[in-house]
Motif scaffolding. Sequence first.
Motif, PDB file in Angstrom:
ATOM      1  N   ARG A   1       0.833  -1.213   0.000  1.00  0.00           N
ATOM      2  CA  ARG A   1       0.000   0.000   0.000  1.00  0.00           C
ATOM      3  C   ARG A   1       0.864   1.258   0.000  1.00  0.00           C
ATOM      4  NH1 ARG A   1      -3.589  -3.170   3.236  1.00  0.00           N
ATOM      5  NH2 ARG A   1      -2.631  -2.441   5.184  1.00  0.00           N
ATOM      6  N   LEU A   2       1.987   1.228   0.711  1.00  0.00           N
ATOM      7  CA  LEU A   2       2.902   2.370   0.701  1.00  0.00           C
ATOM      8  C   LEU A   2       3.678   2.440  -0.607  1.00  0.00           C
ATOM      9  CD1 LEU A   2       4.395   2.483   4.318  1.00  0.00           C
ATOM     10  CD2 LEU A   2       2.725   4.019   3.292  1.00  0.00           C
ATOM     11  N   LEU A   3       4.142   1.290  -1.086  1.00  0.00           N
ATOM     12  CA  LEU A   3       4.937   1.278  -2.312  1.00  0.00           C
ATOM     13  C   LEU A   3       4.127   1.717  -3.527  1.00  0.00           C
ATOM     14  CD1 LEU A   3       7.077  -1.968  -1.882  1.00  0.00           C
ATOM     15  CD2 LEU A   3       7.650   0.400  -1.291  1.00  0.00           C
ATOM     16  N   GLU A   4       2.818   1.600  -3.463  1.00  0.00           N
ATOM     17  CA  GLU A   4       1.983   2.077  -4.562  1.00  0.00           C
ATOM     18  C   GLU A   4       2.127   3.580  -4.770  1.00  0.00           C
ATOM     19  OE1 GLU A   4      -1.916   0.673  -3.554  1.00  0.00           O
ATOM     20  OE2 GLU A   4      -1.726  -1.091  -4.844  1.00  0.00           O
TER      21      GLU A   4
ATOM     22  N   VAL B   1       7.882  -3.197  -8.618  1.00  0.00           N
ATOM     23  CA  VAL B   1       7.694  -4.259  -7.627  1.00  0.00           C
ATOM     24  C   VAL B   1       7.079  -5.491  -8.271  1.00  0.00           C
ATOM     25  CG1 VAL B   1       6.620  -4.907  -5.430  1.00  0.00           C
ATOM     26  CG2 VAL B   1       7.361  -2.538  -5.817  1.00  0.00           C
ATOM     27  N   GLN B   2       7.690  -6.636  -8.013  1.00  0.00           N
ATOM     28  CA  GLN B   2       7.058  -7.927  -8.265  1.00  0.00           C
ATOM     29  C   GLN B   2       6.613  -8.466  -6.911  1.00  0.00           C
ATOM     30  OE1 GLN B   2       9.975 -10.362 -10.348  1.00  0.00           O
ATOM     31  NE2 GLN B   2       8.881 -10.045 -12.259  1.00  0.00           N
ATOM     32  N   TRP B   3       5.312  -8.620  -6.760  1.00  0.00           N
ATOM     33  CA  TRP B   3       4.723  -9.088  -5.497  1.00  0.00           C
ATOM     34  C   TRP B   3       4.346 -10.548  -5.696  1.00  0.00           C
ATOM     35  CZ3 TRP B   3      -0.494  -6.927  -3.252  1.00  0.00           C
ATOM     36  CH2 TRP B   3      -0.620  -7.326  -1.916  1.00  0.00           C
ATOM     37  N   ILE B   4       5.017 -11.427  -4.976  1.00  0.00           N
ATOM     38  CA  ILE B   4       4.987 -12.852  -5.302  1.00  0.00           C
ATOM     39  C   ILE B   4       4.451 -13.673  -4.127  1.00  0.00           C
ATOM     40  CG2 ILE B   4       6.383 -14.814  -6.068  1.00  0.00           C
ATOM     41  CD1 ILE B   4       8.457 -12.637  -7.018  1.00  0.00           C
TER      42      ILE B   4
ATOM     43  N   ILE C   1       3.065  -2.186  -9.664  1.00  0.00           N
ATOM     44  CA  ILE C   1       3.058  -3.359  -8.783  1.00  0.00           C
ATOM     45  C   ILE C   1       2.547  -4.552  -9.583  1.00  0.00           C
ATOM     46  CG2 ILE C   1       2.285  -4.352  -6.613  1.00  0.00           C
ATOM     47  CD1 ILE C   1       3.782  -1.803  -6.101  1.00  0.00           C
ATOM     48  N   GLN C   2       3.415  -5.520  -9.844  1.00  0.00           N
ATOM     49  CA  GLN C   2       3.035  -6.716 -10.612  1.00  0.00           C
ATOM     50  C   GLN C   2       2.802  -7.876  -9.649  1.00  0.00           C
ATOM     51  OE1 GLN C   2       6.155  -8.355 -13.036  1.00  0.00           O
ATOM     52  NE2 GLN C   2       4.810  -9.785 -14.083  1.00  0.00           N
ATOM     53  N   ARG C   3       1.607  -8.432  -9.681  1.00  0.00           N
ATOM     54  CA  ARG C   3       1.292  -9.583  -8.831  1.00  0.00           C
ATOM     55  C   ARG C   3       1.635 -10.874  -9.572  1.00  0.00           C
ATOM     56  NH1 ARG C   3      -4.675  -8.320  -6.206  1.00  0.00           N
ATOM     57  NH2 ARG C   3      -4.333  -6.123  -5.678  1.00  0.00           N
ATOM     58  N   LEU C   4       2.296 -11.772  -8.874  1.00  0.00           N
ATOM     59  CA  LEU C   4       2.646 -13.057  -9.458  1.00  0.00           C
ATOM     60  C   LEU C   4       2.232 -14.167  -8.491  1.00  0.00           C
ATOM     61  CD1 LEU C   4       6.249 -12.392 -10.868  1.00  0.00           C
ATOM     62  CD2 LEU C   4       4.125 -12.628 -12.176  1.00  0.00           C
TER      63      LEU C   4
ATOM     64  N   PRO D   1      -8.505  -8.047  -3.288  1.00  0.00           N
ATOM     65  CA  PRO D   1      -9.314  -8.069  -4.518  1.00  0.00           C
ATOM     66  C   PRO D   1      -9.107  -6.835  -5.383  1.00  0.00           C
ATOM     67  CG  PRO D   1     -10.692  -7.657  -2.595  1.00  0.00           C
ATOM     68  CD  PRO D   1      -9.339  -8.032  -2.082  1.00  0.00           C
ATOM     69  N   GLU D   2      -8.846  -5.682  -4.759  1.00  0.00           N
ATOM     70  CA  GLU D   2      -8.694  -4.463  -5.546  1.00  0.00           C
ATOM     71  C   GLU D   2      -7.367  -4.488  -6.299  1.00  0.00           C
ATOM     72  OE1 GLU D   2      -7.289  -3.595  -1.324  1.00  0.00           O
ATOM     73  OE2 GLU D   2      -9.006  -4.567  -2.290  1.00  0.00           O
ATOM     74  N   PRO D   3      -7.327  -3.937  -7.507  1.00  0.00           N
ATOM     75  CA  PRO D   3      -6.093  -3.956  -8.291  1.00  0.00           C
ATOM     76  C   PRO D   3      -5.018  -3.076  -7.670  1.00  0.00           C
ATOM     77  CG  PRO D   3      -7.757  -2.591  -9.354  1.00  0.00           C
ATOM     78  CD  PRO D   3      -8.434  -3.276  -8.207  1.00  0.00           C
ATOM     79  N   SER D   4      -3.772  -3.407  -7.946  1.00  0.00           N
ATOM     80  CA  SER D   4      -2.649  -2.614  -7.470  1.00  0.00           C
ATOM     81  C   SER D   4      -2.312  -1.539  -8.493  1.00  0.00           C
ATOM     82  CB  SER D   4      -1.433  -3.517  -7.236  1.00  0.00           C
ATOM     83  OG  SER D   4      -1.700  -4.504  -6.266  1.00  0.00           O
ATOM     84  N   ALA D   5      -1.441  -0.619  -8.098  1.00  0.00           N
ATOM     85  CA  ALA D   5      -0.959   0.408  -9.017  1.00  0.00           C
ATOM     86  C   ALA D   5      -0.218  -0.259 -10.174  1.00  0.00           C
ATOM     87  CB  ALA D   5      -0.039   1.368  -8.266  1.00  0.00           C
ATOM     88  N   PRO D   6      -0.100   0.438 -11.311  1.00  0.00           N
ATOM     89  CA  PRO D   6       0.514  -0.181 -12.498  1.00  0.00           C
ATOM     90  C   PRO D   6       1.935  -0.696 -12.274  1.00  0.00           C
ATOM     91  CG  PRO D   6      -0.617   1.849 -13.106  1.00  0.00           C
ATOM     92  CD  PRO D   6      -0.638   1.777 -11.611  1.00  0.00           C
TER      93      PRO D   6
END
Length: 269
Positions: free
Chosen positions: A132-135, A141-144, A160-163, A153-158
């Motif tokens: 939330r801060l890094l957004e 960021v790769q969040w793994i 922040i890549q979720r893997l 459920p809510e999308p992250s900032a562009p």
Amino acid sequence: MTVNALKHTAAAWLQQQRPARLVQVLQARGSVPREAGTRMLVAADAVAGTIGGGHLELQAITRARQALVRGDTGVHDVAIALGPTLGQCCGGALTLRCAPLDAAALDAWPDEPPLFTLQLYGAGHVGRAIVRLLETLPCAVQWIDEREDEFPPEPSAPHIQRLCVEPVQAEVRLAPPGAFYLVLTHSHDLDLALTEAIARRNDFAYLGLIGSATKRARFFSRLAQRGIDAAVVERITCPIGVPGIHGKEPEVIAVAVAAQLLQQSALPH
């Protein structure tokens, strides 16, 4: 709002055909609120970004909205001495440009290089608080995590890549040299496996491992037993976060960790 996030907002406003003006700090001299290149978007009913606040920003918003009411499509530069003109104590001087938000302005808008590239392992409470801060920061960021349902459920900032992958350790070898890493998964065994994989690369700029002094001692001993060089082990940060910030709440840890990441990004690597 980061430069890239503001640019993303600008693109969205253009796509929506929302009339807006782009206010930019064109030149800056001496002590000023924001540096040259800083941008702010002004629409009739909204403002995105900031050029530093105060009377300077209030006047810039007023001028931009007056231009919108007039249907002005021109580009206007205004030189401002903050002390004599606005009575601000900064004492510096700057030139503001007010221009239409159009495709040409978006094309000329440079991307902001990330302060750091981070692989963050773990989507639990602390991981979510840190993200939330890094957004709000200019980073990549790769969040793994191996558990899809742990991501919010809510999308992250562009940026922040979720893997969601398994095994997550396989992602370590894909990080660029000089990357930052944060290891804070739900499993001590997985934390150890990830820490070992990152340490064996030995090209990390920062490796943070969540845990207590006891966990630090246990992990460092096991890494040494597995042949990891002592100098590499000593570069691991555990516990994580800048010293002096007390509390175990996820939000408190997140503030301390974000501050530490910013400190590390300012060091030569």
